[in-house]
Write a protein that holds these residues in place. Structure first.
Motif, PDB file in Angstrom:
ATOM      1  N   MET A  60       0.819  -1.217   0.000  1.00 51.58           N
ATOM      2  CA  MET A  60       0.000   0.000   0.000  1.00 51.58           C
ATOM      3  C   MET A  60       0.855   1.269   0.000  1.00 51.58           C
ATOM      4  O   MET A  60       0.316   2.373  -0.018  1.00 51.58           O
ATOM      5  N   LEU A  62       2.637   2.241   2.547  1.00 49.02           N
ATOM      6  CA  LEU A  62       2.426   2.856   3.861  1.00 49.02           C
ATOM      7  C   LEU A  62       3.609   2.671   4.805  1.00 49.02           C
ATOM      8  O   LEU A  62       3.519   3.010   5.978  1.00 49.02           O
ATOM      9  N   ARG A  91       0.591   6.495  -5.262  1.00 50.25           N
ATOM     10  CA  ARG A  91      -0.338   7.372  -4.544  1.00 50.25           C
ATOM     11  C   ARG A  91      -1.697   7.413  -5.214  1.00 50.25           C
ATOM     12  O   ARG A  91      -2.711   7.561  -4.553  1.00 50.25           O
ATOM     13  N   ARG A  94      -3.540   3.843  -4.688  1.00 50.91           N
ATOM     14  CA  ARG A  94      -3.839   3.517  -3.289  1.00 50.91           C
ATOM     15  C   ARG A  94      -5.263   3.967  -2.929  1.00 50.91           C
ATOM     16  O   ARG A  94      -5.615   5.124  -3.102  1.00 50.91           O
ATOM     17  N   GLY A  95      -6.069   3.025  -2.475  1.00 53.80           N
ATOM     18  CA  GLY A  95      -7.437   3.376  -2.109  1.00 53.80           C
ATOM     19  C   GLY A  95      -8.376   3.343  -3.290  1.00 53.80           C
ATOM     20  O   GLY A  95      -9.596   3.439  -3.142  1.00 53.80           O
ATOM     21  N   PHE A 102      -8.202  -2.944   7.755  1.00 52.42           N
ATOM     22  CA  PHE A 102      -7.370  -3.224   8.928  1.00 52.42           C
ATOM     23  C   PHE A 102      -8.069  -4.141   9.917  1.00 52.42           C
ATOM     24  O   PHE A 102      -9.272  -4.371   9.858  1.00 52.42           O
ATOM     25  N   SER A 108     -10.100   2.124  13.612  1.00 56.58           N
ATOM     26  CA  SER A 108      -9.696   2.421  12.240  1.00 56.58           C
ATOM     27  C   SER A 108     -10.506   3.532  11.592  1.00 56.58           C
ATOM     28  O   SER A 108     -10.188   3.965  10.491  1.00 56.58           O
ATOM     29  N   ARG A 125     -12.114  11.924  -3.646  1.00 58.52           N
ATOM     30  CA  ARG A 125     -10.685  11.972  -3.948  1.00 58.52           C
ATOM     31  C   ARG A 125     -10.372  11.279  -5.278  1.00 58.52           C
ATOM     32  O   ARG A 125      -9.661  11.821  -6.100  1.00 58.52           O
ATOM     33  N   HIS A 126     -10.898  10.070  -5.466  1.00 60.32           N
ATOM     34  CA  HIS A 126     -10.452   9.271  -6.611  1.00 60.32           C
ATOM     35  C   HIS A 126     -11.354   9.387  -7.834  1.00 60.32           C
ATOM     36  O   HIS A 126     -10.898   9.238  -8.957  1.00 60.32           O
TER      37      HIS A 126
ATOM     38  N   ARG B 205      -3.844   5.905   9.618  1.00 56.59           N
ATOM     39  CA  ARG B 205      -3.438   4.841   8.686  1.00 56.59           C
ATOM     40  C   ARG B 205      -4.544   4.619   7.650  1.00 56.59           C
ATOM     41  O   ARG B 205      -4.274   4.502   6.462  1.00 56.59           O
ATOM     42  N   THR B 206      -5.765   4.530   8.145  1.00 55.83           N
ATOM     43  CA  THR B 206      -6.894   4.316   7.237  1.00 55.83           C
ATOM     44  C   THR B 206      -6.981   5.448   6.228  1.00 55.83           C
ATOM     45  O   THR B 206      -7.114   5.217   5.025  1.00 55.83           O
ATOM     46  N   ARG B 208      -4.706   7.372   5.172  1.00 50.18           N
ATOM     47  CA  ARG B 208      -3.619   7.275   4.191  1.00 50.18           C
ATOM     48  C   ARG B 208      -3.888   6.140   3.212  1.00 50.18           C
ATOM     49  O   ARG B 208      -3.657   6.286   2.010  1.00 50.18           O
ATOM     50  N   ALA B 209      -4.363   5.006   3.737  1.00 55.56           N
ATOM     51  CA  ALA B 209      -4.645   3.864   2.865  1.00 55.56           C
ATOM     52  C   ALA B 209      -5.739   4.206   1.857  1.00 55.56           C
ATOM     53  O   ALA B 209      -5.812   3.629   0.782  1.00 55.56           O
ATOM     54  N   LYS B 210      -6.593   5.154   2.205  1.00 55.66           N
ATOM     55  CA  LYS B 210      -7.641   5.583   1.276  1.00 55.66           C
ATOM     56  C   LYS B 210      -7.054   6.386   0.127  1.00 55.66           C
ATOM     57  O   LYS B 210      -7.745   6.713  -0.820  1.00 55.66           O
ATOM     58  N   GLY B 211      -5.794   6.747   0.249  1.00 58.85           N
ATOM     59  CA  GLY B 211      -5.149   7.498  -0.826  1.00 58.85           C
ATOM     60  C   GLY B 211      -5.388   8.992  -0.724  1.00 58.85           C
ATOM     61  O   GLY B 211      -5.143   9.723  -1.686  1.00 58.85           O
ATOM     62  N   LEU B 212      -5.841   9.462   0.441  1.00 60.45           N
ATOM     63  CA  LEU B 212      -6.060  10.905   0.584  1.00 60.45           C
ATOM     64  C   LEU B 212      -4.730  11.634   0.485  1.00 60.45           C
ATOM     65  O   LEU B 212      -3.674  11.083   0.795  1.00 60.45           O
ATOM     66  N   ARG B 213      -4.778  12.887   0.041  1.00 60.25           N
ATOM     67  CA  ARG B 213      -3.563  13.693  -0.003  1.00 60.25           C
ATOM     68  C   ARG B 213      -3.091  13.920   1.422  1.00 60.25           C
ATOM     69  O   ARG B 213      -3.897  13.981   2.350  1.00 60.25           O
TER      70      ARG B 213
END
Ligand SMILES: Nc1ncnc2c1ncn2[C@@H]1O[C@H](COP(=O)(O)OP(=O)(O)O)[C@@H](O)[C@H]1O
Ligand code: SF4
Ligand SMILES: [Mg+2]
Lengths: 340, 306
Positions: A60, A62, A91, A94-95, A102, A108, A125-126, B205-206, B208-213
């Motif tokens: 990921m 991370l 980047r 990811r997501g 998790f 979380s 975002r995506h 962590r979540t 970030r894992a979502k790909g947020l800036r």
């Protein structure tokens, strides 16, 4: 849905990850090789501390201070995510194309935002959705992960939902952009047994309908059967055995895998045989030379002071052991043998 | 929420009443107001006239009833020094103090949030070390000394801004900076440590894992969670400014606010004016606390108002 395609989606090659700690450098991953194709399901099993989560985090992108990827590569659809403009691509996917669930759904989620807003964030975002567009999609997603009364739930905060519900929210968030790969890091470990089965069923269902590739990380072999086609067994930062699930349960090659299976309770057993493997995994601060399982292995020989490569044992199965498929333990534990 | 606010206003009312009783007791029973407020050379007749004028010759219980009755109408009696109702003096000066606090604390908040958050990104990194050093430096400067230094450099030597007094925006800059420096340091250090904590939480962590800036993760998630302790300290800064720091700053800059007025009231032995100021500050503190509780609830849905 369509079958497993031939193109590998994700390839992890000889990946090494280290962590700087006060006690010294922890060698979290020591050369991990993995690959998964479209629509495939892979389980990563192993005791706590074997490097399962670090593997997921590395994929990921991370891994952060105090950790670093020291060598090896991670490729997504054939292209490196670590070199060139890989990190930039990482980047973006990811997501979106790869997502992660998790272990602990209680911590979380952000306690201050409604669960709806937290799912919408990914869509905005995506996929560049507006708030209104995202809202509609959030309700669909909540429906898809089996949450009753989506419009009401979307406006609730994490603390108003049970653990199982929160994990469903995490799953909704993970599948929001219809990813190709879903990594679930011990998704049910923190949940009640009855809820565990429901969540696993949900993941299996989504895997099929969305033709997802799934990497399911677990320390519980019992969870793997029926959900994953392939299994990778990790020990002390390495993969020690890799094979098709049915086959691996039937005839495990690596002594560690044998020990794991021996220590997993089975529903069809008359007696619950819970025999933990003696000893504990080696410290990753100064990992042993040679086979890392040597100190606990009942069939270790001289040669085991050399590192065994992950080699094919029989079609569809490979193990990192100099004496693969040799029974490391008697079939029955001594007590039971004495009784019969 | 409405019921909660009403209940808190009632509680606050009790607090203010308590403060008033303490003030009453302190001024009438512990000391002799006539002695304090009249010059030493005053004759017995003058003293008697004074006591009669302010009802000090009546039984204490009587006095208290009148005192509380007057309070209900915000009547604190006549300021001896200004020769007009004490509350009028307060009402004239309070807005100046509130404006100064708004400017100073506003500046502190605007600086502390981004500086603290940026320092928290890499604890021990360059930005962090500069921030921590700056914070400790800001905390170590005595406020009156900082004020005088600013006046000497900016106003006297470089002639960029007025030395003191009250007027247009130019008059606000130096006092506001003086008020803001230590507050910024304290708020910034708090933001830094809370954001460091928050960035290690699993929900980050979540995110970030979502790909947020990263900016979204930092400001939208971590900083938002760091707001509860921040609001607490910001409220404390407001209260201590109202009840203390402005006295220093207003004195240094001859700022016609409540703090300077308190100093003057003391110098002129103007007990009634001082009472009016203490009463006003007490009400201010109660109002700030109620506001804080409401803000907590707005930030954190887990907080139950009780
Ligand atoms: N942030 C970190 N700092 C130091 N060591 C870490 C960190 N994260 C993981 N490790 C180490 O890496 C190894 C693998 O951890 P992990 O992947 O979390 O194991 P698990 O298989 O239980 O998920 C462990 O020895 C752990 O101590
Ligand atoms: S290599 Fe040797 S020590 Fe390691 S598992 Fe195989 S037999 Fe045991
Ligand atoms: Mg783990």
């Amino acid at each position: 849905m369509d079958a497993i395609s031939d193109m590998p989606l994700l390839e992890v090659e000889r990946l090494c990850v280290e962590f700087d700690t006060r006690a010294g450098v922890v060698h979290g991953l020591r050369g991990v090789d993995l690959s998964i194709r479209r629509g495939e399901t892979l389980a990563i099993v192993g005791e706590s501390g074997s490097g399962k989560s670090v593997t997921a985090q590395a994929v990921m992108g991370l891994i952060d201070v105090p950790g670093r990827i020291v060598s090896g590569d991670i490729k997504w659809k054939g292209q490196s995510l670590l070199t060139g403009d890989g990190p930039k691509r990482a980047r973006e996917i990811r997501g979106k194309e790869v997502s992660l669930i998790f272990q602990d759904p209680m911590t979380s989620l952000n306690p201050l935002l409604t669960v709806g807003a937290q799912i919408a964030e990914v869509l905005q975002r995506h996929l560049g959705m507006t708030k209104t567009q995202a809202r509609t999609r959030v309700l669909e997603l909540l429906e898809a992960v089996g949450i009753p009364a989506p419009p009401r739930r979307a406006n609730q905060y994490p603390h108003e939902l049970s653990g199982g519900m929160r994990q469903r929210i995490m799953i909704a968030m993970a599948i929001a952009c219809e990813p190709q790969l879903l990594i679930a890091d011990e998704p049910t470990t923190a949940l009640d047994v009855t809820i565990q089965a429901q969540v696993l069923e949900l993941i299996a269902g989504l895997q099929e309908t969305l033709n997802l590739s799934v990497i399911l990380i677990t320390h519980d072999l019992g969870v793997v059967a029926g959900l994953c086609r392939r299994v990778a067994v990790m020990y002390a930062g390495r993969i020690v055995e890799m094979g098709l699930a049915d086959d691996l349960f039937e005839r495990p090659s690596h002594p560690y895998t044998q020990g794991l299976i021996r220590s997993t309770p089975r529903l069809d057993d008359r007696m619950n045989r819970l025999i933990a493997i003696e000893g504990s995994p080696p410290s990753l601060l100064s990992p042993p030379v040679g086979c890392s399982f040597r100190a606990r292995c009942p069939i270790a020989v001289e040669r085991c002071t050399e590192q065994p490569p992950l080699a094919v044992v029989h079609p569809g199965a490979s193990a990192a052991c100099w004496r693969p498929s040799v029974p490391a333990w008697q079939e029955s534990p001594p007590l039971e043998a004495a009784l019969t | 929420m409405g019921a909660f606010i009403l209940r808190r206003i009632f509680q606050g009312f009790l607090v203010v009443l308590g403060v008033t009783i303490v003030v009453f007791v302190a001024t009438r029973l512990v000391g002799d107001p006539a002695k304090v407020m009249l010059p030493l050379s005053a004759t017995d007749e003058q003293r008697a006239a004074f006591e009669h004028k302010f009802g000090l010759d009546r039984p204490i219980a009587d006095q208290f009833v009148t005192f509380v009755g007057d309070l209900a109408t915000f009547d604190f009696g006549e300021s001896m020094w200004q020769r007009r109702p004490a509350m009028d003096v307060v009402a004239g000066r309070l807005p100046n103090t509130l404006k100064l606090i708004a400017a100073g604390l506003g500046l502190a908040i605007i600086l502390a949030l981004p500086l603290g958050a940026i320092a928290a990104i890499r604890p021990g990194g360059i930005a962090d070390r500069i921030t921590v050093f700056g914070g400790l430096f800001g905390l170590s400067l005595p406020q009156f000394w900082l004020g005088l230094l600013l006046i000497m450099l900016v106003a006297v030597k470089w002639r960029l801004l007025p030395t003191s007094g009250y007027g247009g925006w130019q008059y606000f800059i130096l006092p506001a900076i003086t008020l803001a420096v230590p507050a910024t340091a304290r708020l910034m250090m708090l933001v830094r440590s809370s954001v460091i904590d928050e960035l290690n939480q699993q929900y980050v962590r979540t995110a970030r894992a979502k790909g947020l800036r990263f900016s979204q993760v930092l400001f939208g998630h971590a900083l938002r969670n760091a707001m509860v302790p921040f609001i607490t300290l910001a409220g404390w800064e407001f209260i201590s400014a109202l009840a203390g720091y402005t006295v220093v700053v207003e004195t240094v800059f001859a700022w016609p606010g409540l703090g300077l007025t308190a100093m003057q009231a003391i110098r002129h032995s103007d007990l009634f004016l001082l009472q009016a100021i203490v009463f006003t500050v007490a009400i201010g503190i109660v109002l700030v606390n109620i506001t804080l509780d409401v803000i907590y609830k707005l930030i954190d849905p887990r907080i139950k108002l009780a």
